[in-house]
Write an enzyme that holds these catalytic residues in place. Structure first.
Site, short mmCIF file in Angstrom:
data_model
loop_
_atom_site.label_atom_id
_atom_site.label_comp_id
_atom_site.label_asym_id
_atom_site.label_seq_id
_atom_site.Cartn_x
_atom_site.Cartn_y
_atom_site.Cartn_z
N LYS A 135 -1.77 -67.99 -47.11
CA LYS A 135 -3.11 -67.22 -46.48
C LYS A 135 -3.57 -68.20 -45.50
O LYS A 135 -4.83 -68.48 -45.98
CB LYS A 135 -3.84 -66.58 -47.53
CG LYS A 135 -4.37 -65.30 -46.93
CD LYS A 135 -3.70 -64.10 -46.50
CE LYS A 135 -4.22 -63.07 -45.76
NZ LYS A 135 -3.25 -61.97 -45.46
N SER A 161 -0.39 -58.17 -43.41
CA SER A 161 -1.46 -58.14 -44.29
C SER A 161 -1.73 -56.58 -44.40
O SER A 161 -1.41 -55.63 -44.89
CB SER A 161 -2.51 -58.76 -43.69
OG SER A 161 -3.58 -58.98 -44.81
#
Length: 593
Positions: free
Chosen positions: A195, A392
């Protein structure tokens, strides 16, 4: 007293005169907006016409809302709608009035998946209408335009033009040292080794996991582009890589012919004369061109066959995902839209077109739940078509679909969550000399605060909060993809995948664009004719645009007048204030084509 009354009356006259000017201005704007929204509904298409695709300006997924300031400034004239291009190409393949297609390459701004969709339409055109032709011309070809133009039967270039083929790249800016210098620390809580959206604020260079994921998807995407160009130009992929590695934009255009980069070097008027000859005209000025925007108005690109077999709704979900405001995917607007579709008996199926890097975790969950309600209440099929990004939060809202389509060049996945809380204590105290005093009834009464760093207890609580959000995210993905949550977590970790890898690991079902998703949906509905309806409706009352813009202009004017140079800080804080605590967002990746 006399001077006072004269001054008072003069002020009144000035106010009334200004008001009259403002009203007059609004009427002018209203007329422009009405004329713009009405447009021309009839287009005369003559025999031997040429469908003209102008690759210039911006290519958007769909028609934006009316913006009266853009209308006045004529900024909207450089916009082309993707569905107008693809729909017109398909309609032209069976239209006897259209002799062929010309692609004018002038440097367009478009995403990789958008370009791939145009290429797919051009390939389908060649299969459906082998007796028609596709020609491309450019004074110089950008790499993105050349990618599309390579699908043409013949490529023409100005004798002193250039072709840019150089491969792909993605550059990340890192702000950590800058933030250090001004005294701002960014406190990060996240789940996911990959991430990397938070890295620019806490690192000075790219982490190895981030570099690993970017290298993989860039290599895969380039392989797709490379092989597409190579097949269209009749060369092998090694040759295209040779072009990319040898600065072909600097070469003498005469070398392009032998290398099969283009087919001929001609000036614009010579190319135009060739088109005149192909369409049976003696003079260039007699050529009948029709733009994709005009052709889309008359070709009824939303209907296949008689259109009566079924109605397929296309729900556009494009942009950042936010809770209550913004220009992208706003949950407060999108959720009611989905629930309205669930009550619409006229539609037979739903396809959501997603082009989003994500955003608010809360908003993503609300949209996901509304789509589940659509499935539960209607029993109708629900597909997702992914464009440039569906990552996402963009993947969150997609994962519950019955079937997911993605382009090979789509960036998706990035299943992870993060939160960022800036700490500006050093900036305020050490740099600006500003100190604070806080009174609170409880230990966490002022949390979160940008004035002080998080305590260990606060950091631990936030980490647990993020991990709970990640657990819910992966649970939704596992339910939607019908695989275990542990399996999702293994391919999650915030990692971004290209479409081909996403297919391999089970995040998507098929490779293809919106046309492929629509064709598959029609097959599931067992219909050969259908009508496409699009949502949300981008059209709005002309006065709504004026009031909205006027309100924002007035507010902006007041802020600038009161705060002066500090107004930019206020505007930045307003944007940050609009972001929710938890973010399902991929890092900003601008893949340069």
């Amino acid at each position: 007293m006399k001077k006072f009354f004269i001054s008072f009356l003069a002020t009144l006259a000035g106010i009334w005169f200004s008001l009259l000017l403002a009203i007059f201005g609004i009427f002018i704007v209203a007329a422009a907006a009405i004329a713009h929204s009405a447009g021309s509904s009839t287009v005369d298409i003559k025999d031997n016409s040429i469908l003209r695709i102008d690759l210039s300006g911006s290519i958007l997924d769909r028609q934006p809302k009316i913006d009266f300031m853009s209308i006045i400034k004529e900024e909207d004239k450089g916009i082309t709608i993707l569905s107008d291009i693809t729909g017109s190409i398909e309609a032209a393949s069976t239209d006897d009035r259209i002799k062929g297609i010309v692609i004018n390459c002038s440097g367009s701004a478009a995403g990789l998946a958008q370009r791939s969709a145009i290429i797919e339409s051009l390939h389908k055109f060649k299969q459906t209408a082998p007796d028609k032709w596709i020609y491309a011309y450019g004074d110089s070809y950008t790499q993105g335009d050349y990618y599309i133009a390579s699908a043409a039967d013949s490529l023409f270039i100005n004798p002193i033009g250039s072709v840019d083929v150089r491969g792909l790249s993605a550059t990340t800016l890192f702000f950590h040292k800058f933030l250090e210098k001004i005294g701002v620390d960014v406190q990060v809580v996240k789940v996911g080794t990959y991430k990397s959206a938070v890295e620019p604020f806490i690192l000075d260079n790219m982490s190895e996991p981030s570099r690993e994921q970017q290298q993989l998807y860039l290599d895969n995407i380039w392989e797709t582009i490379n092989s597409t160009i190579a097949e269209s130009r009749g060369v092998d992929v090694a040759k295209v890589n040779e072009w990319a590695d040898n600065f072909i934009f600097t070469k003498d255009p005469k070398e392009y012919i032998d290398a099969r980069i283009v087919d001929a070097l001609v000036y614009r008027h010579e190319f135009d004369q060739k088109l005149a000859d192909l369409t049976g005209h003696d003079k260039i000025k007699d050529i009948d061109y029709v733009s994709v925007a005009d052709y889309a108005k008359t070709a009824d690109i939303s209907t296949v066959g008689n259109g009566k077999g079924a109605e397929i709704a296309i729900l556009y979900a494009c942009g950042d995902i936010t809770d209550e405001s913004g220009n992208g995917i706003v949950a407060a607007d999108m959720v009611p839209e989905i629930l309205d579709l669930a009550e619409n008996d006229d539609i037979d199926a739903l396809i959501m077109y997603v082009n989003s890097p994500g955003g608010s975790a809360f908003a993503s969950e609300q949209i996901w739940e509304a789509l589940q309600q659509f499935k539960k209440l209607t029993g109708k099929p629900f597909y997702v078509s992914m464009s440039d990004y569906a990552a996402s939060g963009g993947y969150y809202i997609s994962c519950g679909a019955d079937k997911i389509f993605a382009q090979p060049v789509t960036l998706t996945g990035s299943i992870g969550i993060f939160g960022m809380i800036p700490n500006a204590h050093r900036l305020l105290s050490d740099k600006l000399g500003i100190n604070t005093g806080t009174v609170k009834t409880n230990a966490n009464g002022n949390f979160p605060s940008i004035m002080d760093p998080m305590t260990p207890a606060e950091a631990s609580a936030m980490q647990a909060y993020v991990e709970r959000g990640y657990d819910l995210f992966t649970k939704r993905c596992a339910e939607g993809r019908h695989i275990s949550q542990d399996s999702i977590k293994k391919i999650g970790e915030g990692r971004v995948w290209d479409g081909r890898e996403a297919l391999r690991i089970g995040l998507v079902d098929e490779l293809g664009g919106l046309d492929a998703a629509i064709a598959a949906m029609a097959k599931q509905l067992n219909v050969e004719s259908y009508t496409i309806s699009t949502y949300p409706n981008p059209k709005q009352k002309w006065y709504a645009s004026i009031i909205e813009a006027a309100g924002s202009d007035i507010k902006a004017a007041i802020v600038r007048n009161e705060l002066g140079e500090m107004s930019s800080l206020y505007e930045t804080l307003e944007r940050v204030k609009g972001m929710s605590t938890l973010q399902c967002r991929m890092d900003f990746v601008d893949v340069t084509l």
